[in-house]
Design a protein around this motif. Structure first.
Motif, PDB file in Angstrom:
ATOM      1  N   PRO A 229       0.821  -1.213   0.000  1.00 44.05           N
ATOM      2  CA  PRO A 229       0.000   0.000   0.000  1.00 44.05           C
ATOM      3  C   PRO A 229       0.856   1.266   0.000  1.00 44.05           C
ATOM      4  N   ASN A 230       0.241   2.353  -0.434  1.00 45.92           N
ATOM      5  CA  ASN A 230       0.927   3.655  -0.533  1.00 45.92           C
ATOM      6  C   ASN A 230       2.156   3.545  -1.422  1.00 45.92           C
ATOM      7  N   THR A 231       1.936   3.036  -2.614  1.00 45.75           N
ATOM      8  CA  THR A 231       3.014   2.793  -3.559  1.00 45.75           C
ATOM      9  C   THR A 231       2.821   3.650  -4.803  1.00 45.75           C
ATOM     10  N   SER A 232       3.877   3.829  -5.548  1.00 45.70           N
ATOM     11  CA  SER A 232       3.810   4.645  -6.766  1.00 45.70           C
ATOM     12  C   SER A 232       3.777   3.758  -8.007  1.00 45.70           C
ATOM     13  N   VAL A 233       3.415   4.360  -9.123  1.00 42.43           N
ATOM     14  CA  VAL A 233       3.421   3.642 -10.400  1.00 42.43           C
ATOM     15  C   VAL A 233       4.824   3.117 -10.678  1.00 42.43           C
TER      16      VAL A 233
ATOM     17  N   ALA B  87       5.965  -2.702 -18.326  1.00 41.83           N
ATOM     18  CA  ALA B  87       6.320  -1.400 -18.888  1.00 41.83           C
ATOM     19  C   ALA B  87       5.549  -0.302 -18.157  1.00 41.83           C
ATOM     20  N   GLN B  88       6.170   0.866 -18.070  1.00 45.46           N
ATOM     21  CA  GLN B  88       5.543   2.014 -17.400  1.00 45.46           C
ATOM     22  C   GLN B  88       4.154   2.300 -17.994  1.00 45.46           C
ATOM     23  N   SER B  89       4.049   2.250 -19.319  1.00 46.05           N
ATOM     24  CA  SER B  89       2.763   2.554 -19.960  1.00 46.05           C
ATOM     25  C   SER B  89       1.697   1.531 -19.564  1.00 46.05           C
ATOM     26  N   HIS B  90       2.081   0.267 -19.450  1.00 45.17           N
ATOM     27  CA  HIS B  90       1.127  -0.775 -19.056  1.00 45.17           C
ATOM     28  C   HIS B  90       0.636  -0.541 -17.631  1.00 45.17           C
TER      29      HIS B  90
ATOM     30  N   VAL C 257      -3.464   1.145 -13.882  1.00 41.21           N
ATOM     31  CA  VAL C 257      -3.821   1.963 -12.715  1.00 41.21           C
ATOM     32  C   VAL C 257      -5.009   2.861 -13.049  1.00 41.21           C
ATOM     33  N   ALA C 258      -4.998   3.486 -14.219  1.00 45.94           N
ATOM     34  CA  ALA C 258      -6.115   4.356 -14.605  1.00 45.94           C
ATOM     35  C   ALA C 258      -7.423   3.573 -14.664  1.00 45.94           C
ATOM     36  N   ARG C 259      -7.399   2.395 -15.252  1.00 46.13           N
ATOM     37  CA  ARG C 259      -8.615   1.575 -15.334  1.00 46.13           C
ATOM     38  C   ARG C 259      -9.096   1.133 -13.949  1.00 46.13           C
TER      39      ARG C 259
ATOM     40  N   GLY D  99       4.784  16.210  -4.037  1.00 41.68           N
ATOM     41  CA  GLY D  99       3.447  16.444  -4.571  1.00 41.68           C
ATOM     42  C   GLY D  99       3.255  16.033  -6.015  1.00 41.68           C
ATOM     43  N   ARG D 100       4.345  15.809  -6.744  1.00 44.25           N
ATOM     44  CA  ARG D 100       4.210  15.383  -8.147  1.00 44.25           C
ATOM     45  C   ARG D 100       3.884  13.898  -8.255  1.00 44.25           C
ATOM     46  N   ARG D 101       4.188  13.139  -7.198  1.00 46.47           N
ATOM     47  CA  ARG D 101       3.915  11.692  -7.201  1.00 46.47           C
ATOM     48  C   ARG D 101       2.553  11.404  -6.598  1.00 46.47           C
ATOM     49  N   THR D 102       1.967  10.308  -7.050  1.00 43.63           N
ATOM     50  CA  THR D 102       0.705   9.826  -6.494  1.00 43.63           C
ATOM     51  C   THR D 102       0.974   8.493  -5.823  1.00 43.63           C
ATOM     52  N   LEU D 103       0.409   8.323  -4.639  1.00 39.67           N
ATOM     53  CA  LEU D 103       0.540   7.061  -3.919  1.00 39.67           C
ATOM     54  C   LEU D 103      -0.765   6.291  -4.041  1.00 39.67           C
ATOM     55  N   LEU D 104      -0.660   5.019  -4.337  1.00 43.44           N
ATOM     56  CA  LEU D 104      -1.820   4.176  -4.600  1.00 43.44           C
ATOM     57  C   LEU D 104      -1.997   3.124  -3.517  1.00 43.44           C
ATOM     58  N   SER D 105      -3.249   2.858  -3.185  1.00 42.10           N
ATOM     59  CA  SER D 105      -3.617   1.781  -2.267  1.00 42.10           C
ATOM     60  C   SER D 105      -4.881   1.127  -2.801  1.00 42.10           C
ATOM     61  N   ALA D 106      -5.075  -0.127  -2.436  1.00 35.00           N
ATOM     62  CA  ALA D 106      -6.316  -0.813  -2.797  1.00 35.00           C
ATOM     63  C   ALA D 106      -7.449  -0.173  -1.999  1.00 35.00           C
TER      64      ALA D 106
END
Length: 151
Positions: free
Chosen positions: A44-48, A58-61, A66-68, A84-91
């Protein structure tokens, strides 16, 4: 065992694993999306970029997946307080609940459908547990003595 047979076995195990963790709700997710959400669930709280490194995609994949997943409400995103330029992702909570329910399912019924003889199916389950213990790195549950179904 030669390399081709090992690859075929890996493919068959992947098919059985996918059968265990997918159902009508997750069947619309691509294997790549399942891999991404699984990675985010574990980290959790991870970046692309972190997902890209861990999955080897691949980064694009990763960005597309992530967008979907965000559109479906399966991933939550917050700005990184340190950058602030990075986004952190969690389920998301619904995704975590769904994943925990799917992962907690025992493998034996799927194995029994693949190997109809009950004694052989039991042996396959035992061998798979042994292989997992030998080939997979210990997860957090190994330190607590609990079964680690998310390895």
């Amino acid at each position: 065992m030669d390399g081709v047979r090992l690859l075929r076995l890996g493919k068959r195990l992947t098919e059985l694993g996918r059968e265990m963790v997918t159902d009508h709700a997750s069947a619309t997710l691509s294997p790549g999306e399942i891999a991404v959400i699984s990675d985010v669930y574990r980290h959790p709280n991870t970046s692309v970029q972190d997902i890209r490194v861990r999955t080897g995609f691949a980064q694009s994949h990763v960005s597309t997946s992530v967008a979907r997943l965000r559109e479906r409400g399966l991933l939550d995103a917050v700005p990184d307080p340190a950058d602030g330029r990075r986004t952190l992702l969690s389920a998301s909570e619904p995704a975590r609940h769904y994943i925990r329910a799917r992962v907690a399912r025992p493998a034996e019924p799927v194995i029994a459908r693949a190997v109809p003889d009950p004694d052989q199916a039991r042996r396959v389950a035992e061998l798979l547990d042994e292989l997992a213990g030998l080939l997979l790195p210990p997860g957090p549950a190994a330190r607590t003595g609990e079964p680690d179904r998310l390895r």
